[in-house]
Design a protein around this motif. Structure first.
Motif, PDB file in Angstrom:
ATOM      1  N   THR A  26      -4.506   3.304  -5.706  1.00 29.25           N
ATOM      2  CA  THR A  26      -5.047   4.586  -5.289  1.00 29.25           C
ATOM      3  C   THR A  26      -4.296   5.838  -5.861  1.00 29.25           C
ATOM      4  O   THR A  26      -4.588   6.958  -5.996  1.00 29.25           O
ATOM      5  CB  THR A  26      -5.072   4.907  -3.696  1.00 29.25           C
ATOM      6  N   GLY A  27      -3.084   5.346  -6.441  1.00 28.41           N
ATOM      7  CA  GLY A  27      -2.159   6.296  -7.125  1.00 28.41           C
ATOM      8  C   GLY A  27      -0.943   6.861  -5.933  1.00 28.41           C
ATOM      9  O   GLY A  27      -0.144   7.901  -6.130  1.00 28.41           O
ATOM     10  N   ALA A  28      -1.042   6.117  -4.693  1.00 27.64           N
ATOM     11  CA  ALA A  28      -0.205   6.489  -3.679  1.00 27.64           C
ATOM     12  C   ALA A  28       1.090   5.487  -3.977  1.00 27.64           C
ATOM     13  O   ALA A  28       1.087   4.488  -4.565  1.00 27.64           O
ATOM     14  CB  ALA A  28      -0.771   6.428  -2.352  1.00 27.64           C
ATOM     15  N   VAL A  35       5.714   2.386   4.496  1.00 28.34           N
ATOM     16  CA  VAL A  35       5.450   3.662   4.929  1.00 28.34           C
ATOM     17  C   VAL A  35       4.961   4.350   3.739  1.00 28.34           C
ATOM     18  O   VAL A  35       5.668   4.284   2.611  1.00 28.34           O
ATOM     19  CB  VAL A  35       6.680   4.361   5.917  1.00 28.34           C
ATOM     20  N   SER A  36       4.235   5.361   3.926  1.00 30.58           N
ATOM     21  CA  SER A  36       3.879   6.257   2.634  1.00 30.58           C
ATOM     22  C   SER A  36       4.965   7.280   2.464  1.00 30.58           C
ATOM     23  O   SER A  36       5.603   7.870   3.247  1.00 30.58           O
ATOM     24  CB  SER A  36       2.596   7.006   3.070  1.00 30.58           C
ATOM     25  N   VAL A  37       5.095   7.371   1.187  1.00 25.40           N
ATOM     26  CA  VAL A  37       6.144   8.369   0.616  1.00 25.40           C
ATOM     27  C   VAL A  37       5.533   9.719   0.708  1.00 25.40           C
ATOM     28  O   VAL A  37       4.410   9.956   0.535  1.00 25.40           O
ATOM     29  CB  VAL A  37       6.518   7.959  -0.783  1.00 25.40           C
ATOM     30  N   THR A  38       6.388  10.632   1.246  1.00 25.16           N
ATOM     31  CA  THR A  38       5.869  11.850   1.488  1.00 25.16           C
ATOM     32  C   THR A  38       5.595  12.687   0.275  1.00 25.16           C
ATOM     33  O   THR A  38       6.272  12.816  -0.713  1.00 25.16           O
ATOM     34  CB  THR A  38       6.742  13.101   2.410  1.00 25.16           C
ATOM     35  N   GLY A  39       4.321  13.527   0.378  1.00 24.46           N
ATOM     36  CA  GLY A  39       3.850  14.223  -0.865  1.00 24.46           C
ATOM     37  C   GLY A  39       3.545  13.500  -2.159  1.00 24.46           C
ATOM     38  O   GLY A  39       3.211  14.129  -3.096  1.00 24.46           O
ATOM     39  N   LEU A  40       3.525  12.376  -2.116  1.00 24.21           N
ATOM     40  CA  LEU A  40       3.167  11.342  -3.396  1.00 24.21           C
ATOM     41  C   LEU A  40       1.744  10.833  -3.135  1.00 24.21           C
ATOM     42  O   LEU A  40       1.193   9.797  -3.592  1.00 24.21           O
ATOM     43  CB  LEU A  40       4.103  10.345  -3.574  1.00 24.21           C
TER      44      LEU A  40
END
Length: 315
Positions: A97-99, A123-128
């Protein structure tokens, strides 16, 4: 896999080292591979993330701190993984997805989600996260991480005591920040222990961070919190690999050149000395891929052979 295996990082169901390759089982259909401090990971052709080896900080990503001597699925990443990167004790994945998501040790914010609390699962990287610009590549270093964005800029996060996130300061960041002067024009990026290097769209190489042994390649041993040009490599570079205190570049013409710490032979030029500027790795020609580790480096040739050089204490 081969080399040090006492934490299960060879992935063959044993906790022993090997001086020659052993099959990592039952891993088949791999699309990407990454080796970290005492763990390793792969992205499968089906888009799943699998990790194995040392898991003291949760870098295997299965929700435990139990070492794994065979591949095990990363929690929540059974599909949708495009690439994977392993650091000293943390791991990051690029999603289709590009995240980007990271897990494991986080004492310097290397997971990039705004805190310094470690995570046993991704965990998702903030702002990416989408919408654009999205992430096109990720890399994990000693205690920092970086991403190439779809607008070809670079963002990094984590430990910055040596300037390795390229922010122009010496302060660690728990969320991504832009690398000074690299808002565009970057093809790829590689994070080492305390330094980082990038290949520009014009085929040049720039590095930043620690420079104790000349790993920035600018002819000095002065650290830099912003990118500096690698001497003699303004163009013609296909890929770069940052190791612990050395770096190597794969040239478009097929050769390899390395710089930095060399007392274990990791520059591959037939000597055991360091160099603050690139030296030719000989007689390597026709390279197709390059990677640098703690005190060794390896290349895949265009003919499909694997060649390695440097420190060999654990094989």
């Amino acid at each position: 896999c081969w080399g040090h295996g006492t934490s299960g990082q060879l992935g063959n169901g044993a906790d022993t080292s090997s001086t020659s390759p052993v099959a990592t089982s039952p891993l088949t259909g791999g699309a990407a591979i990454a080796a970290g401090g005492t763990h390793a990971c792969a992205a499968t052709g089906a888009g799943a993330a699998l990790c194995w080896g040392g898991n003291f900080d949760g870098e295997v990503g299965d929700g435990t701190t139990t070492d794994r001597n065979a591949p095990i699925g990363v929690s929540g990443l059974g599909s949708g993984v495009a690439d994977i990167a392993a650091g000293a004790a943390h791991t990051c994945a690029l999603l289709t997805t590009g995240a980007a998501k990271c897990w494991g040790r986080n004492d310097n914010g290397q997971l990039g989600y705004g805190t310094t609390t470690g995570r046993l699962t991704p965990v998702s990287v903030t702002g990416l996260n989408p919408p654009p610009p999205t992430v096109t590549a990720v890399t994990a270093g000693g205690e920092h991480s970086c991403a190439v964005m779809s607008n070809t800029g670079v963002r990094c996060w984590g430990s910055n005591d040596r300037g390795q996130i390229g922010s122009g300061a010496w302060v660690s960041q728990a969320a991504p920040v832009d690398v000074v002067g690299l808002a565009s024009g970057v093809e790829s990026v590689s994070a080492g222990t305390d330094h980082t290097c990038a290949v520009t769209t014009g085929g040049g190489v720039k590095c930043w961070g620690s420079n104790v042994f000349g790993e920035l390649g600018d002819g000095t041993t002065t650290p830099s919190p912003v990118p500096v040009d690698v001497s003699g490599l303004a163009s013609g570079v296909a890929a770069v690999a940052a190791g612990s205190y050395s770096s190597c570049a794969l040239l478009v013409a097929g050769g390899v050149t390395c710089w930095g710490h060399g007392t274990s032979g990791q520059l591959g030029n037939g000597a055991d000395t360091s160099s603050t500027s690139p030296v030719a790795t000989s007689p390597l020609t026709g390279g197709a891929a390059i990677t640098a580790g703690g005190t060794h480096a390896c290349a895949a040739t265009g003919a499909g052979a694997t060649l390695c050089w440097g420190g060999n204490f654990d094989g």
